[in-house]
Design an enzyme around this catalytic site. Structure first.
Site, PDB file in Angstrom:
ATOM      1  N   GLY A 196      -0.478   4.581   0.298  1.00  0.00           N
ATOM      2  CA  GLY A 196      -1.169   5.783   0.751  1.00  0.00           C
ATOM      3  C   GLY A 196      -0.265   6.548   1.698  1.00  0.00           C
ATOM      4  CG  LEU A 197      -1.534  10.248   3.683  1.00  0.00           C
ATOM      5  CD1 LEU A 197      -2.428  10.970   4.679  1.00  0.00           C
ATOM      6  CD2 LEU A 197      -0.458  11.194   3.173  1.00  0.00           C
ATOM      7  CD  GLU A 225      -9.528   3.750   6.933  1.00  0.00           C
ATOM      8  OE1 GLU A 225      -9.020   4.382   5.991  1.00  0.00           O
ATOM      9  OE2 GLU A 225     -10.734   3.504   7.022  1.00  0.00           O
ATOM     10  N   GLY A 257       0.837  -1.202   0.000  1.00  0.00           N
ATOM     11  CA  GLY A 257       0.000   0.000   0.000  1.00  0.00           C
ATOM     12  C   GLY A 257       0.868   1.247   0.000  1.00  0.00           C
ATOM     13  CG  HIS A 311     -17.901  12.086   7.192  1.00  0.00           C
ATOM     14  ND1 HIS A 311     -18.610  13.228   6.899  1.00  0.00           N
ATOM     15  CD2 HIS A 311     -16.640  12.479   7.472  1.00  0.00           C
ATOM     16  CE1 HIS A 311     -17.785  14.267   6.998  1.00  0.00           C
ATOM     17  NE2 HIS A 311     -16.588  13.834   7.343  1.00  0.00           N
ATOM     18  CB  SER A 359     -14.458  18.834   3.679  1.00  0.00           C
ATOM     19  OG  SER A 359     -13.867  19.245   4.894  1.00  0.00           O
ATOM     20  NE  ARG A 418     -15.234  13.474  10.687  1.00  0.00           N
ATOM     21  CZ  ARG A 418     -14.183  13.195   9.935  1.00  0.00           C
ATOM     22  NH1 ARG A 418     -13.760  11.968   9.840  1.00  0.00           N
ATOM     23  NH2 ARG A 418     -13.554  14.154   9.283  1.00  0.00           N
ATOM     24  CG  LEU A 422      -5.217  13.558   6.212  1.00  0.00           C
ATOM     25  CD1 LEU A 422      -5.245  14.948   5.591  1.00  0.00           C
ATOM     26  CD2 LEU A 422      -5.092  12.512   5.119  1.00  0.00           C
TER      27      LEU A 422
END
Lengths: 642, 252
Positions: A42-43, A425, A40, A266, A284, A330, A441
């Site tokens: 991603g970040l 995640e 992976g 969300h 957002s 949320r 993030l």
């Protein structure tokens, strides 16, 4: 199964420092002898791969896209938190730690969360140094905004594209290492299984998505940075290819899975509008800074929003939660939207939506200011819905977004399989039962840039790792199993599609089952029903799913089929976990456990623990273990945002 | 009320890199105008699957217009008729019932077709690998606020940094140039102080790599700017040319 969280001793603020000091190191000259697989990009994955290669380790990185720049981190809009206190508004490492623990409803580990808050400031410095174009104040300093539930302004952002810019920063660091030979990049490879030799993770088996070939790669440690499993619900804000396969396959090999039912719904997404819909789009939650949420006061008020006068509007978040108003966390915002719609006050053609209104903000700040803040989000909304938020209020509804649950990891981010780490995640560690906005993030980059380097050094420095190659029997065995699975996915393909179902048909069925029974509100009866229904979906999949094409070719149908098969198996973990936790906490509302005012009611005496599930075989239910959570620095309180 | 349209699609089908491709015609009925273009292709693919045929292969992922994975040439235009819109954010309300839509892959000598609409854009990654970064290791960086950047510069850098790497600029350029893509990255990093120490080397290596991959040169057609889903300006190409020239003129 032994669960040792390896939380360092000592005072909270000194744990990370003393842990780094006590961790073993690998001599710089020896690092090139160790190979690390990162799955992976991603970040978490891109930052880990780049950082480990900078240190001198040999890294093999894998992604299922055509380029490592496409992971779904790229879609994060709002921002990244850091305890810089640049705004002098009372922020501190302890406050970010406290907000995160409280926001997670006291279901996360103190030590992990404190470390996250500590390294948050370094992340910003790192990203600035890479040339990430963060928003600036007129004097040239970094701009901040307050974000979803925070009373301080600690969120750094790059327009509404913060995830994109941070990911491109990590991707640029990764690209630099690819260029210098420190990282070998394998695009269009999907991880099919992890290979365990002598009890340690020693490699992966992947499918080459162009040739269809099943390939093996060996290494000294494996990092899973493969994101969340929100797509189990079919409709979610996740990208189409986001899946649970890597984590689930690791789980089947012995990596325990923590809190699988903790799924964040969300609150601000574009409502569902048709059966053909392939995904849900998030707006957002920074929009809640200026937008006011409301529904008509009266049921079945079908007037267009502009014709509903102030006195007939119910700004339910502002009236119910005066101190946080539209900025409640949320889970609270989502639950309240559902409650309003359940009462028949929902708006739009389906009645499953509430308004998010910018009218007052535009009057107060002017069109220019609002457009500068949210222009690209408004544009996106208008493209999808054909309606302009500058003219009429947005319609929003909650959607599956982020999974707090994930592979169980210790303080070093190591799973219950030695040498197998989970970052971002993909692990369960820092967000408890609910993640705060702009913290995903932060966690992905904290794990990848700043935590894993210590863990890897310590692992290599303290474990004896025997030489292994991908020609060894263990790899061949797993390759055979993967090949068999591919053939099994095609077992119904002879004889054509008639009388059979498509992969999407079954996936939608699974999604509905999970959304209806293991979604925003859960109860024993529904969950038990879901547990009964799930095997029927599994049977349907294996007996009648039709997958066109061949295994040794580009075949997007077989890719999807493999992922859905794993979602179905994993779904059982989600349902069982929700069933076992007979309290409400964070995202997890058990209808049986509510206060008199219908707020979530935690039960710390019985459930102050992480639920850790061990796979016991296809014919047996998983076994649950508990990691008890100890709170020495904060006192768990009933969350109140009133 | 939701309205629906009937469409004729002519889609490029190609088995693999070596095979010859051709257009195939498909009829779709009752397509909701609220659908995105890719959801329309999903519907086609479900239909093909139920008919026992192979679905159309195409890259896509986020479906929010940000990952850059999707893209095809629709009626001769990269990402279709809507300005500043990726294919996944193009909606069927832009089409009329009875329309014939021609869909083909992004074409460039540097983007080999792998299957149907799916192409290999790794050449763009290699341009970034050649120098599209600031050489800073993790750790030991200075406090973020010690590098002031004016809002104007930050905004210009952000405009350039919005590139999603989809390759529409290449597909729409008559010369198959990747100069908008390359220029955007060079511009971002030359605007920001963090990128200054390496700006000469960066411009040279990235431009060299761009040539090596077989991309063409800019002849000011501006098609790329028009096709770019993020509205990236060709001023970034001018900036790249200046950076490239300066890297030779101003010496070491």
């Amino acid at each position: 199964m032994e669960l040792n969280s390896r939380i360092p001793s000592g005072p909270l603020a000194e744990k990370w420092d003393s842990h780094r000091f006590q961790s073993k190191l690998v001599n710089p000259a020896n690092r090139r002898k160790f190979r690390v697989i990162v799955v992976g990009t991603g970040l978490a994955g891109a930052s880990a791969a780049a950082t480990l290669a900078e240190l001198g380790y040999k890294v093999d990185a894998f992604c299922l896209h055509d380029s490592p720049r496409r992971a779904h981190s790229i879609a994060a809009q709002g921002g990244i938190n850091a305890a810089k206190n640049y705004q002098n508004d009372g922020d501190s490492v302890f406050r970010l730690f406290y907000d995160t623990i409280k926001g997670g409803d006291f279901r996360a580990r103190e030590a992990n969360v404190y470390r996250l808050a500590q390294v948050s400031t370094e992340i910003i410095d790192q990203c600035v140094a890479q040339g990430v174009p963060f928003a600036r104040e007129y004097g040239g300093t970094l701009a901040n905004r307050s974000f979803g539930g925070a009373q301080v302004s600690r969120t750094f952002y790059a327009r509404g594209q913060t995830g994109q810019q941070l990911l491109l920063g990590a991707y640029s660091a990764l690209s630099r290492q690819i260029n210098s030979g420190g990282v070998t990049m394998y695009n269009r490879r999907e991880m099919m299984d992890v290979v365990v030799v002598d009890g340690k993770a020693r490699g992966v088996v992947v499918r080459n998505m162009i040739s269809g070939a099943i390939e093996s790669y060996s290494a000294d440690a494996v990092l899973l940075c493969t994101g969340g499993y929100g797509n189990a619900y079919f409709l979610s804000t996740n990208a189409m290819a986001s899946n649970v396969t890597a984590a689930w396959r690791a789980c089947r090999r012995g990596a325990a899975f923590a809190n699988p039912s903790f799924v964040q719904i969300h609150p601000t997404c574009i409502p569902v509008h048709g059966d053909y819909q392939s995904k849900l789009t998030l707006m957002s939650e920074s929009l809640r800074n200026d937008g006011r949420v409301w529904v008509p006061k009266n049921k079945d008020d079908t007037r267009p929003p502009a014709q509903i006068p102030e006195e007939d509007r119910d700004y339910y978040l502002e009236s119910k939660y005066p101190s946080f108003g539209n900025l409640v966390p949320r889970d609270v915002a989502s639950r309240n939207a559902k409650e309003q719609c359940d009462q028949g006050k929902g708006v739009g053609s389906t009645g499953l939506a509430v308004y998010l209104d910018f009218g007052d903000a535009i009057k107060r700040d002017g069109e220019d200011v609002i457009l500068r803040k949210y222009g690209n989000l408004f544009q996106m909304y208008e493209k999808i819905t054909d309606s302009d938020p500058m003219v009429e209020p947005m319609m929003i509804y909650p959607a599956v977004h982020y999974t707090m649950g994930g592979l169980w990891v210790d303080y070093n981010l190591m799973t219950t399989i030695p040498g197998l780490f989970a970052l971002g995640e993909c692990n369960f560690s820092d967000h408890g039962a609910n993640r705060l906005g702009a913290s995903a993030l932060m966690q992905g980059l904290a794990d990848g840039y700043f935590v894993i380097s210590t863990s890897i050094g310590h692992y290599f420095g303290s474990e004896r790792i025997n030489p292994v190659t991908n020609a060894d029997a263990a790899f061949k065995e797993v390759e055979n199993e993967v090949n068999e699975r591919m053939q099994k996915l095609l077992q119904n393909s002879s004889g054509g599609p008639s009388g059979k179902v498509t992969v999407d048909d079954v996936h939608k069925e699974l999604g509905r089952l999970l959304w209806d029974n293991c979604g925003m509100a859960r109860n024993r009866q529904d969950l038990e029903l879901a547990l009964e229904e799930l095997p029927k979906i599994k049977d349907k999949f294996w007996n009648s799913v039709y997958v066109p094409g061949a295994a040794d070719d580009i075949n997007q149908s077989i890719e999807k089929a493999g992922r859905v098969a794993d979602f179905i198996e994993f779904g059982e973990f989600m349902i069982r976990d929700a069933l076992a936790r007979e309290e409400s906490c964070g995202c997890h509302l058990r209808e049986e456990s509510q206060t008199e005012e219908n707020e979530a009611l935690r039960d710390d005496d019985k459930y102050s623990h992480v639920s850790v599930w061990e796979y016991k075989g296809d014919d047996q239910p998983p076994e649950m273990h508990k990691e008890h959570l100890v709170f020495e620095n904060v006192t768990p309180s009933q969350r109140s945002y009133k | 009320m939701m309205s629906t349209i009937d469409l004729t699609l002519k889609i490029w089908r190609q088995k693999n890199s070596d095979a010859l491709g051709d257009f195939e015609t498909y009829i779709l009925r009752d397509i909701s105008t609220d659908m995105s273009f890719l959801e329309m292709i999903d519907v086609l693919n479900e239909q093909l699957t139920r008919e026992g045929k192979e679905p159309v292969a195409f890259d896509h992922d986020c479906r929010e217009g940000i990952c850059g994975a999707c893209g095809a040439v629709v009626d001769g235009v990269a990402h279709g008729p809507d300005l500043e819109t990726t294919l996944c954010q193009l909606h069927m309300r832009k089409f009329k019932s009875g329309d014939t839509i021609v869909i083909e892959p992004f074409r460039s000598i540097a983007f080999p077709i792998k299957k149907d609409l799916l192409v290999d854009r790794s050449a763009l990654d290699r341009i970034i690998q050649a120098g599209g970064f600031v050489s800073v290791n993790t750790g030991g960086t200075v406090d973020g606020n010690s590098i002031p950047v004016s809002t104007e510069t930050a905004e210009l850098a952000m405009d350039a940094a919005s590139c999603i790497g989809c390759g529409a600029c290449v597909a729409s350029c008559p010369n198959g140039a990747a100069m908008l893509f390359t220029g955007a990255k060079i511009a971002q990093l030359s605007l920001l102080p963090q990128g200054h120490p390496e700006r000469k080397e960066r411009a040279r290596s990235m431009v060299t790599q761009m040539d090596k991959e077989g991309f063409g040169y800019c002849s000011n057609e501006k098609e790329c700017e028009l096709a770019c889903p993020k509205g990236i300006s060709i001023r970034n190409i001018a900036r790249m040319n200046r950076e490239f020239l300066k890297s030779f003129l101003l010496g070491e």
